[in-house]
Design a protein around this motif. Structure first.
Motif, PDB file in Angstrom:
ATOM      1  N   GLN A   1      73.132  35.867  45.471  1.00  0.00           N
ATOM      2  CA  GLN A   1      71.480  36.227  45.294  1.00  0.00           C
ATOM      3  C   GLN A   1      71.393  37.786  45.226  1.00  0.00           C
ATOM      4  O   GLN A   1      70.459  38.196  44.498  1.00  0.00           O
ATOM      5  CB  GLN A   1      70.731  35.386  46.314  1.00  0.00           C
ATOM      6  N   THR A   2      71.949  38.285  46.512  1.00  0.00           N
ATOM      7  CA  THR A   2      71.685  39.606  46.434  1.00  0.00           C
ATOM      8  C   THR A   2      72.150  40.425  44.932  1.00  0.00           C
ATOM      9  O   THR A   2      71.442  41.306  44.432  1.00  0.00           O
ATOM     10  CB  THR A   2      72.285  40.330  47.424  1.00  0.00           C
ATOM     11  N   ASN A   3      73.195  40.115  44.656  1.00  0.00           N
ATOM     12  CA  ASN A   3      73.792  40.676  43.412  1.00  0.00           C
ATOM     13  C   ASN A   3      72.843  40.378  42.011  1.00  0.00           C
ATOM     14  O   ASN A   3      72.649  41.171  41.363  1.00  0.00           O
ATOM     15  CB  ASN A   3      75.283  40.107  42.909  1.00  0.00           C
ATOM     16  N   GLU A   4      72.177  39.129  41.981  1.00  0.00           N
ATOM     17  CA  GLU A   4      71.211  38.992  40.772  1.00  0.00           C
ATOM     18  C   GLU A   4      70.099  39.991  41.000  1.00  0.00           C
ATOM     19  O   GLU A   4      69.679  40.583  40.232  1.00  0.00           O
ATOM     20  CB  GLU A   4      70.966  37.426  41.230  1.00  0.00           C
ATOM     21  N   ILE A   5      69.628  40.096  42.150  1.00  0.00           N
ATOM     22  CA  ILE A   5      68.302  40.975  42.477  1.00  0.00           C
ATOM     23  C   ILE A   5      68.901  42.525  41.982  1.00  0.00           C
ATOM     24  O   ILE A   5      68.015  43.187  41.258  1.00  0.00           O
ATOM     25  CB  ILE A   5      67.981  40.947  43.818  1.00  0.00           C
ATOM     26  N   LEU A   6      70.084  42.970  42.506  1.00  0.00           N
ATOM     27  CA  LEU A   6      70.534  44.257  42.035  1.00  0.00           C
ATOM     28  C   LEU A   6      70.707  44.420  40.748  1.00  0.00           C
ATOM     29  O   LEU A   6      70.330  45.497  40.295  1.00  0.00           O
ATOM     30  CB  LEU A   6      71.620  44.659  43.217  1.00  0.00           C
ATOM     31  N   ASN A   7      71.215  43.613  40.058  1.00  0.00           N
ATOM     32  CA  ASN A   7      71.361  43.543  38.547  1.00  0.00           C
ATOM     33  C   ASN A   7      70.183  43.710  37.895  1.00  0.00           C
ATOM     34  O   ASN A   7      70.158  44.369  36.807  1.00  0.00           O
ATOM     35  CB  ASN A   7      72.295  42.284  38.132  1.00  0.00           C
ATOM     36  N   ARG A   8      69.101  42.802  38.238  1.00  0.00           N
ATOM     37  CA  ARG A   8      67.816  43.077  37.724  1.00  0.00           C
ATOM     38  C   ARG A   8      67.034  44.339  37.850  1.00  0.00           C
ATOM     39  O   ARG A   8      66.492  44.975  37.011  1.00  0.00           O
ATOM     40  CB  ARG A   8      66.812  41.822  38.153  1.00  0.00           C
ATOM     41  N   LEU A   9      67.310  45.056  39.085  1.00  0.00           N
ATOM     42  CA  LEU A   9      66.875  46.218  39.483  1.00  0.00           C
ATOM     43  C   LEU A   9      67.590  47.330  38.339  1.00  0.00           C
ATOM     44  O   LEU A   9      66.836  48.049  38.087  1.00  0.00           O
ATOM     45  CB  LEU A   9      66.984  46.785  40.841  1.00  0.00           C
TER      46      LEU A   9
END
Length: 70
Positions: free
Chosen positions: A30-38
């Protein structure tokens, strides 16, 4: 975000480093998904070298550094 550093090396190379605070403890996926979007969002502004460090909001970062000093 906090602890943001951004600099430009030349006309086409822009670097950004920042801490991203999370209010809740998430799974790594979940953290990686958010960081990728950022990262995608920042890249759309021409920032092409991005380092984002996730930090849990209630974690005392200074205490972590103090515990490392021996």
């Amino acid at each position: 975000m906090h602890h943001i550093h951004i600099w430009q090396l030349n006309d086409s190379t822009v670097f950004l480093e920042a801490h991203v605070k999370f209010k809740q403890d998430l799974l790594i996926s979940q953290t990686n998904e958010i960081l990728n979007r950022l990262e995608c969002s920042l890249n759309s502004y021409g920032i092409n070298h991005i380092t984002l460090q996730p930090v849990l909001e209630n974690m005392n970062e200074h205490a972590v550094w103090e515990s490392c000093a021996h």
